[in-house]
Structures are given as C-alpha cells and as structure tokens.
Write a protein that holds these residues in place. Sequence first.
Motif, mmCIF file in Angstrom:
data_model
loop_
_atom_site.group_PDB
_atom_site.id
_atom_site.type_symbol
_atom_site.label_atom_id
_atom_site.label_comp_id
_atom_site.label_asym_id
_atom_site.label_seq_id
_atom_site.Cartn_x
_atom_site.Cartn_y
_atom_site.Cartn_z
ATOM 1 N N ASP A 151 1.065 -1.532 0.209
ATOM 2 C CA ASP A 151 0.148 0.152 0.060
ATOM 3 C C ASP A 151 0.849 1.296 -0.029
ATOM 4 O O ASP A 151 1.748 1.336 0.441
ATOM 5 C CB ASP A 151 -0.758 -0.040 1.618
ATOM 6 C CG ASP A 151 -2.386 0.940 1.390
ATOM 7 O OD1 ASP A 151 -2.176 1.537 0.157
ATOM 8 O OD2 ASP A 151 -3.395 0.944 2.181
ATOM 9 N N ASP A 152 1.128 2.501 -0.760
ATOM 10 C CA ASP A 152 0.846 3.713 -0.236
ATOM 11 C C ASP A 152 2.498 3.554 -0.853
ATOM 12 O O ASP A 152 3.450 4.592 -0.529
ATOM 13 C CB ASP A 152 1.054 4.460 1.034
ATOM 14 C CG ASP A 152 -0.144 4.635 1.585
ATOM 15 O OD1 ASP A 152 -1.020 4.386 0.672
ATOM 16 O OD2 ASP A 152 -0.657 3.948 3.150
ATOM 17 N N PHE A 153 2.180 2.731 -1.882
ATOM 18 C CA PHE A 153 4.109 3.082 -2.549
ATOM 19 C C PHE A 153 4.321 3.865 -2.943
ATOM 20 O O PHE A 153 3.430 4.906 -3.922
ATOM 21 C CB PHE A 153 3.946 1.808 -3.953
ATOM 22 C CG PHE A 153 5.825 1.721 -3.986
ATOM 23 C CD1 PHE A 153 6.392 0.781 -3.390
ATOM 24 C CD2 PHE A 153 6.220 1.952 -5.990
ATOM 25 C CE1 PHE A 153 7.438 0.279 -4.121
ATOM 26 C CE2 PHE A 153 7.510 2.114 -5.915
ATOM 27 C CZ PHE A 153 8.117 1.602 -5.531
ATOM 28 N N ILE A 183 -0.335 2.533 -5.974
ATOM 29 C CA ILE A 183 0.459 3.731 -5.910
ATOM 30 C C ILE A 183 -0.230 5.170 -5.342
ATOM 31 O O ILE A 183 -1.169 5.467 -5.128
ATOM 32 C CB ILE A 183 0.330 3.817 -7.814
ATOM 33 C CG1 ILE A 183 1.273 3.104 -8.134
ATOM 34 C CG2 ILE A 183 1.140 5.590 -8.093
ATOM 35 C CD1 ILE A 183 1.881 3.906 -9.841
ATOM 36 N N ASP A 184 1.096 5.373 -4.553
ATOM 37 C CA ASP A 184 0.491 6.748 -3.635
ATOM 38 C C ASP A 184 -0.539 7.472 -4.040
ATOM 39 O O ASP A 184 -0.065 8.118 -5.330
ATOM 40 C CB ASP A 184 1.173 6.642 -2.381
ATOM 41 C CG ASP A 184 0.998 8.145 -1.259
ATOM 42 O OD1 ASP A 184 -0.090 7.015 -0.771
ATOM 43 O OD2 ASP A 184 0.290 9.132 -1.424
ATOM 44 N N ARG A 185 -1.480 7.917 -3.391
ATOM 45 C CA ARG A 185 -2.385 9.801 -4.115
ATOM 46 C C ARG A 185 -1.482 10.578 -4.143
ATOM 47 O O ARG A 185 -2.213 11.229 -5.073
ATOM 48 C CB ARG A 185 -3.576 9.966 -2.872
ATOM 49 C CG ARG A 185 -5.094 10.498 -3.600
ATOM 50 C CD ARG A 185 -5.486 10.792 -2.123
ATOM 51 N NE ARG A 185 -5.165 11.709 -1.057
ATOM 52 C CZ ARG A 185 -5.956 10.916 0.522
ATOM 53 N NH1 ARG A 185 -5.631 9.709 0.559
ATOM 54 N NH2 ARG A 185 -5.049 11.830 1.075
ATOM 55 N N VAL A 188 -4.076 2.431 -8.456
ATOM 56 C CA VAL A 188 -3.742 4.279 -8.902
ATOM 57 C C VAL A 188 -4.767 4.714 -7.504
ATOM 58 O O VAL A 188 -6.371 4.267 -7.755
ATOM 59 C CB VAL A 188 -3.748 4.573 -9.899
ATOM 60 C CG1 VAL A 188 -3.645 6.102 -9.786
ATOM 61 C CG2 VAL A 188 -2.262 4.327 -10.353
ATOM 62 N N GLU A 189 -3.993 4.629 -6.749
ATOM 63 C CA GLU A 189 -5.097 5.426 -5.704
ATOM 64 C C GLU A 189 -5.143 7.212 -5.910
ATOM 65 O O GLU A 189 -5.013 7.767 -6.231
ATOM 66 C CB GLU A 189 -4.908 5.565 -4.060
ATOM 67 C CG GLU A 189 -4.010 3.903 -3.210
ATOM 68 C CD GLU A 189 -3.623 4.236 -2.527
ATOM 69 O OE1 GLU A 189 -4.705 3.420 -1.323
ATOM 70 O OE2 GLU A 189 -3.046 4.620 -1.883
ATOM 71 N N GLY A 190 -6.960 7.245 -5.667
ATOM 72 C CA GLY A 190 -7.028 8.786 -4.825
ATOM 73 C C GLY A 190 -7.136 9.174 -6.652
ATOM 74 O O GLY A 190 -6.807 10.819 -6.997
#
Length: 292
Positions: free
Chosen positions: A181-183, A203-205, A237-239
């Motif tokens: 998480d949050d890479f 991939i972090d936001r 891909v997050e956010g």
Amino acid sequence: GDIALYQAKEMGRARHVVFQPHMEERIQMRRTIEEEIERALKRHEFENFYQPIMDAKGEKAVAAEALIRWNHPTRGQISPGTFLHVAEESQLINKIGEWVLETAMKDATHLPGIRMCVNVSPNQLRHPDFPSLVEKLLTRYELEPDRIELEVTEEVLLNDADGVHETLKELHRIGVRVALDDFGTGYSSLSYLRLYNFDKIKIDRSFVEDLDHDVDAQEIVRALISLGSAINVDICVEGIERKSQFKFLANVGDPLMQGFLFARPMPLTKFRLWREGAEDAALDDIELVEQL
Ligand code: C2E
Ligand code: MG
Ligand code: MG
Ligand code: MG
C-alpha cells in the motif's frame, strides 16, 4: 469523554510540537482512549465502509477496500486517521484488526465477484498468530483464499527482526493475496519488490494529485505502471478525483483505479446498491450504443 479524545489527538501531534504533557498524564490519556475503544468494540460502534476498486476501463468494480469508521454516539463519525495510531501503540490494534478482517470476510460473502482488500497494520502483521487467524476466518466464511487481499505498508518491511518475511510467505502459502500500500511514500525501495512477492502495488495518491501539471509525476506513474506489467504485479492507482487523471491513466496502461471520481467509501448496503446502479448504467450505455 470528549475531552479525552481531543487530548489524545493533541497527544498524537505532540511528537512534533511544543505541547508535552507529563508522562503520567499521557499514560492516563492513553488509558482513557483505550477504554473508549474497548467500549466501542463491545457496543458495535465500528463499521467497515467499502470503496470500490475499478477495472482499467473505470466501468466495473473488481475489488473493494475495507475502511474502518467509528460511529461515535456523541461525536459522530470518526475517521481511522484519528484513532488507529492510538490503537497501534497498544495491543488494541489486534482486536480492532481482527474485527475488521472478520467483518470484511463476512461481508465478502455478500459481494460475489468482488475481491476484498483489507488493511493490515504493522503490529497485526508482526503478531505470530496472524496467519492462523486468516486461515480460521477463510474456513469459517468458506472463502477462496484469493478473494482476500491484505494491504501492508512498507514501514513493516524496514527490518525483518519480527519475522515479517516468514509471515508473508506463510500468507502466500495459505493463498491470500498481499498488496503493498501507499507505494512511493516513505522509504519505498525497489528491493522490497524483489524480496517479497507482492500481488499488487498501490501507487500512493500523492502522485495522482500532481498528474495534471507535473511532468515528473506523469513519468513516474507511467514507469510504475509498465514496471508492474513487466514483473507481473497488478498496479492500482489510488486517489483519482478528476476525469483528467483517469484519462491520463487510460492512455498509459491498464491499471486498476480507486478514487472519489468513481465512488467514496460507503456502507455495505449502499455499496451493493451502487454496484447494481453502476452496472445498470453501464448496460444503459451499451443499449444506447446498440440503438444508434
Ligand atoms: P489507505 O489504506 O491508503 O486507504 C485509502 C484512503 O484514501 C482512505 O482514507 C480513502 O477514503 C481515501 N481516498 C480514497 N479515494 C480518495 C480520493 O479520491 N481522494 C482522497 N482525498 N482520498 C481518497 P480513510 O478511510 O480515511 O483511511 C485512511 C487510512 O487509514 C488508510 O489509508 C489506512 O492506512 C488506514 N485504515 C483505514 N481503515 C483501516 C483498517 O481497517 N485497518 C488498518 N490497519 N488501517 C486502516
Ligand atoms: Mg489501503
Ligand atoms: Mg493506500
Ligand atoms: Mg494512501
């Protein structure tokens, strides 16, 4: 009561600012918030919200991330950022984490075709009984192991003094999936990708935030997406909040996507309705095209 949580929040910040209550006071505050959390568990004040993770076309949910909420009787809904760090510093995180995992697995039985993603905190992962808990719950809810994906953050990988490597291997042996998480935040190291067999990288936001105007962010995201397909690891891909970000991603590859653009985290019942609606909407589109 109210003051305790307020103070506990202050205490969380106190590491960085001037406010430094005396040791005894701090121990007392922590004890108060711990008691509140214990009580909240007994009174069923915690709830899992679920946020869809979309396929590369942004049309269909393929997974859901469980995100805990605290429905406090007087303070309203409290987000995990406010109380999980206190729980993490005590053994309470294991109780909360077990509750989250069991609830998510039970709810997964009402969400056929959806993979259930569950955040696992460093202390949970370090607990020697964690893999057997996972195994026990898979049996209890009769779930295929690969319906479950555990999200871990890289801070837990920094040193292996706690046998985390063994635990991750054991989880793979059981057959559940493991995601990083949050890479891209903190100490991200490419060596982790070689050392541990992650099934997915999130991939972090923070990268997505800058996609519209920052060429470097664009190139980094592009490179991570192609790295994922090169080493055969799913990329999420997050956010994603804006259409422009979605369009960029659709052009550079086929990552999974998560963000407010598609849906916010929501209660199970709402998730199920949303899913029907989303699929109806997609069907409407197809019908429309066929009519043309
Ligand atoms: P995370 O695992 O990276 O989860 C994603 C967070 O980003 C969630 O915040 C989600 O609501 C938020 N988010 C999703 N899409 C968007 C978007 O488009 N824009 C913006 N601005 N935010 C978006 P939430 O629910 O507040 O959770 C925060 C963090 O708390 C999580 O980050 C995770 O690290 C932790 N957390 C939440 N639930 C649990 C849990 O059950 N167990 C553990 N150990 N940690 C949890
Ligand atoms: Mg997560
Ligand atoms: Mg994340
Ligand atoms: Mg994040």
